[in-house]
Design a protein around this motif. Structure first.
Motif, PDB file in Angstrom:
ATOM      1  N   GLU A 159       0.794  -1.234   0.000  1.00 21.81           N
ATOM      2  CA  GLU A 159       0.000   0.000   0.000  1.00 21.81           C
ATOM      3  C   GLU A 159       0.821   1.276   0.000  1.00 21.81           C
ATOM      4  O   GLU A 159       0.447   2.260  -0.590  1.00 21.81           O
ATOM      5  N   MET A 160       1.931   1.294   0.712  1.00 15.00           N
ATOM      6  CA  MET A 160       2.644   2.533   0.984  1.00 15.00           C
ATOM      7  C   MET A 160       3.548   2.995  -0.153  1.00 15.00           C
ATOM      8  O   MET A 160       4.143   2.187  -0.861  1.00 15.00           O
ATOM      9  N   VAL A 161       3.661   4.282  -0.288  1.00 13.85           N
ATOM     10  CA  VAL A 161       4.612   4.895  -1.213  1.00 13.85           C
ATOM     11  C   VAL A 161       6.013   4.706  -0.616  1.00 13.85           C
ATOM     12  O   VAL A 161       6.219   4.997   0.564  1.00 13.85           O
ATOM     13  N   PRO A 162       6.981   4.186  -1.400  1.00 10.98           N
ATOM     14  CA  PRO A 162       8.320   3.917  -0.857  1.00 10.98           C
ATOM     15  C   PRO A 162       8.968   5.112  -0.155  1.00 10.98           C
ATOM     16  O   PRO A 162       9.670   4.940   0.835  1.00 10.98           O
ATOM     17  N   GLN A 163       8.740   6.327  -0.634  1.00 17.30           N
ATOM     18  CA  GLN A 163       9.351   7.505  -0.011  1.00 17.30           C
ATOM     19  C   GLN A 163       8.859   7.691   1.425  1.00 17.30           C
ATOM     20  O   GLN A 163       9.605   8.127   2.296  1.00 17.30           O
ATOM     21  N   ILE A 164       7.595   7.369   1.678  1.00 10.03           N
ATOM     22  CA  ILE A 164       7.055   7.501   3.041  1.00 10.03           C
ATOM     23  C   ILE A 164       7.722   6.492   3.959  1.00 10.03           C
ATOM     24  O   ILE A 164       8.111   6.818   5.083  1.00 10.03           O
ATOM     25  N   LEU A 165       7.893   5.261   3.486  1.00 13.88           N
ATOM     26  CA  LEU A 165       8.577   4.251   4.292  1.00 13.88           C
ATOM     27  C   LEU A 165      10.012   4.685   4.578  1.00 13.88           C
ATOM     28  O   LEU A 165      10.504   4.540   5.695  1.00 13.88           O
ATOM     29  N   ASN A 166      10.700   5.236   3.575  1.00 16.06           N
ATOM     30  CA  ASN A 166      12.067   5.725   3.786  1.00 16.06           C
ATOM     31  C   ASN A 166      12.112   6.804   4.857  1.00 16.06           C
ATOM     32  O   ASN A 166      12.990   6.805   5.721  1.00 16.06           O
ATOM     33  N   GLU A 167      11.157   7.730   4.823  1.00 12.98           N
ATOM     34  CA  GLU A 167      11.104   8.788   5.847  1.00 12.98           C
ATOM     35  C   GLU A 167      10.898   8.198   7.234  1.00 12.98           C
ATOM     36  O   GLU A 167      11.539   8.612   8.191  1.00 12.98           O
ATOM     37  N   ARG A 168      10.012   7.221   7.344  1.00 14.31           N
ATOM     38  CA  ARG A 168       9.728   6.609   8.651  1.00 14.31           C
ATOM     39  C   ARG A 168      10.930   5.835   9.180  1.00 14.31           C
ATOM     40  O   ARG A 168      11.235   5.902  10.361  1.00 14.31           O
ATOM     41  N   THR A 169      11.617   5.105   8.300  1.00 13.68           N
ATOM     42  CA  THR A 169      12.774   4.349   8.769  1.00 13.68           C
ATOM     43  C   THR A 169      13.908   5.291   9.185  1.00 13.68           C
ATOM     44  O   THR A 169      14.627   5.005  10.137  1.00 13.68           O
ATOM     45  N   GLN A 170      14.043   6.419   8.517  1.00 17.87           N
ATOM     46  CA  GLN A 170      15.045   7.404   8.931  1.00 17.87           C
ATOM     47  C   GLN A 170      14.669   8.023  10.271  1.00 17.87           C
ATOM     48  O   GLN A 170      15.528   8.247  11.126  1.00 17.87           O
ATOM     49  N   HIS A 171      13.382   8.299  10.465  1.00 19.63           N
ATOM     50  CA  HIS A 171      12.902   8.857  11.732  1.00 19.63           C
ATOM     51  C   HIS A 171      13.190   7.900  12.892  1.00 19.63           C
ATOM     52  O   HIS A 171      13.541   8.323  13.990  1.00 19.63           O
ATOM     53  N   TYR A 172      13.038   6.600  12.652  1.00 20.72           N
ATOM     54  CA  TYR A 172      13.298   5.583  13.674  1.00 20.72           C
ATOM     55  C   TYR A 172      14.784   5.276  13.821  1.00 20.72           C
ATOM     56  O   TYR A 172      15.175   4.474  14.660  1.00 20.72           O
ATOM     57  N   ASN A 173      15.628   5.860  12.972  1.00 24.30           N
ATOM     58  CA  ASN A 173      17.068   5.585  12.966  1.00 24.30           C
ATOM     59  C   ASN A 173      17.354   4.099  12.789  1.00 24.30           C
ATOM     60  O   ASN A 173      18.203   3.530  13.469  1.00 24.30           O
TER      61      ASN A 173
ATOM     62  N   LEU B 102      17.848  -3.515   6.794  1.00 26.61           N
ATOM     63  CA  LEU B 102      16.450  -3.418   6.378  1.00 26.61           C
ATOM     64  C   LEU B 102      16.376  -3.494   4.859  1.00 26.61           C
ATOM     65  O   LEU B 102      16.964  -2.673   4.161  1.00 26.61           O
ATOM     66  N   PHE B 103      15.655  -4.468   4.369  1.00 29.47           N
ATOM     67  CA  PHE B 103      15.489  -4.661   2.928  1.00 29.47           C
ATOM     68  C   PHE B 103      14.031  -4.399   2.612  1.00 29.47           C
ATOM     69  O   PHE B 103      13.143  -5.085   3.123  1.00 29.47           O
ATOM     70  N   ARG B 104      13.765  -3.382   1.780  1.00 30.87           N
ATOM     71  CA  ARG B 104      12.403  -2.944   1.490  1.00 30.87           C
ATOM     72  C   ARG B 104      12.001  -3.299   0.075  1.00 30.87           C
ATOM     73  O   ARG B 104      12.818  -3.278  -0.837  1.00 30.87           O
ATOM     74  N   ASP B 105      10.713  -3.555  -0.090  1.00 29.93           N
ATOM     75  CA  ASP B 105      10.178  -3.811  -1.417  1.00 29.93           C
ATOM     76  C   ASP B 105       8.698  -3.431  -1.408  1.00 29.93           C
ATOM     77  O   ASP B 105       8.000  -3.676  -0.432  1.00 29.93           O
ATOM     78  N   ALA B 106       8.242  -2.834  -2.464  1.00 25.71           N
ATOM     79  CA  ALA B 106       6.814  -2.544  -2.626  1.00 25.71           C
ATOM     80  C   ALA B 106       6.231  -3.628  -3.527  1.00 25.71           C
ATOM     81  O   ALA B 106       6.737  -3.870  -4.611  1.00 25.71           O
TER      82      ALA B 106
END
Length: 73
Positions: free
Chosen positions: A48-62, A68-72
């Motif tokens: 569901e999520m836009v990859p850029q939003i996930l990137n922002e959240r993972t950066q916020h969580y440090n 972390l391996f991400r895939d949409a």
């Protein structure tokens, strides 16, 4: 492997991002484990999520990006 399903906008990605942080950084799961397993890698697939939003959240969580391996889907 864990699959999490719920209505859109219910907070699934926040729960999974927090869980990923705990798996990667090994602080334990308060009250669940007294001896947490070693740090591990996380594969995160989101349909569901836009990859850029996930990137922002993972950066916020440090989150350690090397674990972390991400895939949409």
């Amino acid at each position: 492997m864990t699959v999490l399903g719920a209505a859109q906008g219910s907070g699934k990605s926040f729960v999974v991002t927090d869980l990923a942080w705990r798996i990667i950084h090994k602080p334990g799961l308060s009250g669940w484990l007294t001896d947490p397993p070693p740090c591990a890698n996380v594969i995160y697939v989101d349909a569901e999520m836009v990859p850029q939003i996930l990137n922002e959240r993972t950066q916020h969580y440090n989150l350690d990006q090397s674990k972390l391996f991400r895939d949409a889907a």
